[in-house]
Design an enzyme around this catalytic site. Structure first.
Site, PDB file in Angstrom:
ATOM      1  N   GLY A  50       0.794  -1.672   0.216  1.00  0.00           N
ATOM      2  CA  GLY A  50       0.077  -0.070   0.500  1.00  0.00           C
ATOM      3  C   GLY A  50       0.660   0.941   0.233  1.00  0.00           C
ATOM      4  N   ARG A  87      10.564  -1.941  -4.470  1.00  0.00           N
ATOM      5  CA  ARG A  87       8.838  -0.991  -5.079  1.00  0.00           C
ATOM      6  C   ARG A  87       8.857  -0.548  -6.025  1.00  0.00           C
ATOM      7  NH1 ARG A  87       3.777  -3.188  -2.903  1.00  0.00           N
ATOM      8  NH2 ARG A  87       3.290  -3.666  -5.126  1.00  0.00           N
ATOM      9  N   ASP A 232      -1.007   4.449  -6.746  1.00  0.00           N
ATOM     10  CA  ASP A 232       0.759   4.731  -6.280  1.00  0.00           C
ATOM     11  C   ASP A 232       1.416   5.718  -6.723  1.00  0.00           C
ATOM     12  OD1 ASP A 232      -0.737   2.022  -6.245  1.00  0.00           O
ATOM     13  OD2 ASP A 232       0.945   1.674  -4.853  1.00  0.00           O
TER      14      ASP A 232
HETATM   15  C1  LIG Z   1      -3.694   3.516  -0.319  1.00  0.00           C
HETATM   16  S1  LIG Z   1      -3.162   3.101  -1.715  1.00  0.00           S
HETATM   17  C2  LIG Z   1      -2.680   1.784  -2.594  1.00  0.00           C
HETATM   18  C3  LIG Z   1      -2.400   0.552  -3.283  1.00  0.00           C
HETATM   19  O1  LIG Z   1      -1.428  -0.145  -3.422  1.00  0.00           O
HETATM   20  C4  LIG Z   1      -1.907  -1.053  -4.345  1.00  0.00           C
HETATM   21  O2  LIG Z   1      -0.521  -1.371  -4.771  1.00  0.00           O
HETATM   22  P1  LIG Z   1       0.728  -2.834  -3.669  1.00  0.00           P
HETATM   23  O3  LIG Z   1      -1.101  -3.850  -2.633  1.00  0.00           O
HETATM   24  O4  LIG Z   1       0.647  -3.595  -4.601  1.00  0.00           O
HETATM   25  O5  LIG Z   1       0.933  -1.863  -2.178  1.00  0.00           O
HETATM   26  C5  LIG Z   1      -3.039  -0.897  -5.429  1.00  0.00           C
HETATM   27  O6  LIG Z   1      -2.493  -0.456  -5.532  1.00  0.00           O
HETATM   28  C6  LIG Z   1      -3.228   0.468  -4.078  1.00  0.00           C
HETATM   29  O7  LIG Z   1      -4.339   1.879  -4.554  1.00  0.00           O
END
Ligand SMILES: CSC[C@H]1O[C@H](OP(=O)(O)O)[C@H](O)[C@@H]1O
Length: 334
Positions: A50, A87, A232
């Site tokens: 996140g 990442r 992101d």
């Molecule tokens: C609070 S926005 C979090 C954002 O990050 C997530 O990606 P990941 O689970 O790969 O870290 C996803 O894109 C969410 O919208």
């Protein structure tokens, strides 16, 4: 733990505590990370995930390194560089690292103070941004109560606390203005089915999970009043990098003139890049697609296209809402 990620260090024992998001929804497990290498591993396997939570992890990780290498600035900067690269897509990770690194010359206590400020600010920002977005959706959508569709996980698990897009759900539910949430499962790592569903169930909010490819059908059948997602990395022109599948939802929302609202803290804006074509999209392991629940679902040797994110062009976005402002786009549902 009230926060998803927090400092858990003591004299001579620096450490970060974080919810292990790989264990949910079946087990609520807290990890205690004592080195930057352990933190990087947790980020790479999405035990910590996140964008805002990654920003906090970046800042806390520099503090962890500074306490572990109190007289070796070069070692801290080397660990910080590896942490920032863990990442590539979420701008918040590198932003959190850089913010904490600025205090390094003042010593580890100052670095930790800056990291803790990042954590405090994140929750405040999320509450403000999601309140602003909830008010905007109430203005844009005449139907009461509201039916929202979400993608991936954008709740307290994706942040230090509260959440971004899912924070809108908490506000509208508290206002008595929410009928239900449709939560995309979000293949291949199922952040929606595992994490968003867990948060919604814990909050007692009516929801249904859907396979990602059912989202356009839900929009076509008039089951959704607004789509609300996180981000992101947001480019200067308003292009939005978010979890893979977001672009497809935005296309369907535009087709059916349903508002598509992005909620993110100011720390997710990357005004250094002109548009989404410049955003590095993380490619993840083939096995995340070719295996399910630990079992192969494809013939041996199958390849996979597994980008972790996609880019939604600004012209499909109704609004980007941060804690400070609303950027109105030419997207559907205006
Ligand atoms: C609070 S926005 C979090 C954002 O990050 C997530 O990606 P990941 O689970 O790969 O870290 C996803 O894109 C969410 O919208």
């Amino acid at each position: 733990m009230r926060r998803t990620i927090d400092w858990d260090g003591g004299p001579g024992d620096p450490a970060i505590a974080t919810v292990d998001q790989c264990a949910l929804p079946h087990e609520h497990r807290v990890l205690r990370l004592r080195t930057v290498d352990e933190l990087i591993d947790a980020i790479k396997r999405l035990a910590i995930r996140g964008a805002p939570a990654l920003g906090a992890a970046g800042a806390l990780g520099v503090a962890l390194s500074a306490y572990r290498h109190p007289a070796d600035e070069a070692a801290v900067r080397d660990e910080a560089a590896r942490l920032a690269a863990a990442r590539p897509t979420a701008v918040n990770l590198g932003w959190g690292v850089e913010r904490a690194l600025k205090r390094l010359p003042e010593g580890p206590d100052a670095v930790l103070a800056e990291a803790l400020a990042v954590l405090e600010e994140d929750e405040r920002a999320n509450r403000k941004a999601s309140r602003r977005a909830a008010d905007l959706i109430l203005q844009l959508c005449p139907r009461r109560p509201l039916r929202l569709l979400t993608h991936c996980n954008t709740g307290r698990l994706a942040t230090v606390a509260w959440g971004t897009a899912l924070g809108v759900v908490w506000h509208l539910a508290a206002d008595g203005q929410l009928e239900y949430v449709l939560a995309d499962e979000t293949r291949p790592l199922l952040q929606g089915a595992r994490l968003t569903a867990w948060e919604l169930a814990e909050a007692g909010i009516p929801y249904r999970v859907l396979v990602d490819s059912a989202a356009p059908a839900a929009l076509a059948q008039g089951l959704v009043d607004a789509v609300v997602v996180g981000a992101d990395r947001i480019a200067a022109n308003g292009d939005v990098a978010n979890k893979i599948g977001t672009y497809a939802v935005a296309l369907a929302a535009a087709r059916h003139r349903v508002p598509f609202v992005v909620v993110a803290p100011e720390s997710t804006l990357d005004l250094s890049i002109p548009d989404g074509s410049r955003i590095t999209i993380e490619e993840r392991p083939v096995e995340e697609v070719t295996r399910f629940a630990g079992q192969p679902v494809t013939p041996p040797g199958a390849g996979a296209f597994n980008p972790a994110f996609d880019v939604t062009p600004a012209d499909l976005v109704t609004a980007i809402v941060t804690e400070d402002r609303v950027f109105h786009g030419p997207g559907a549902g205006q």
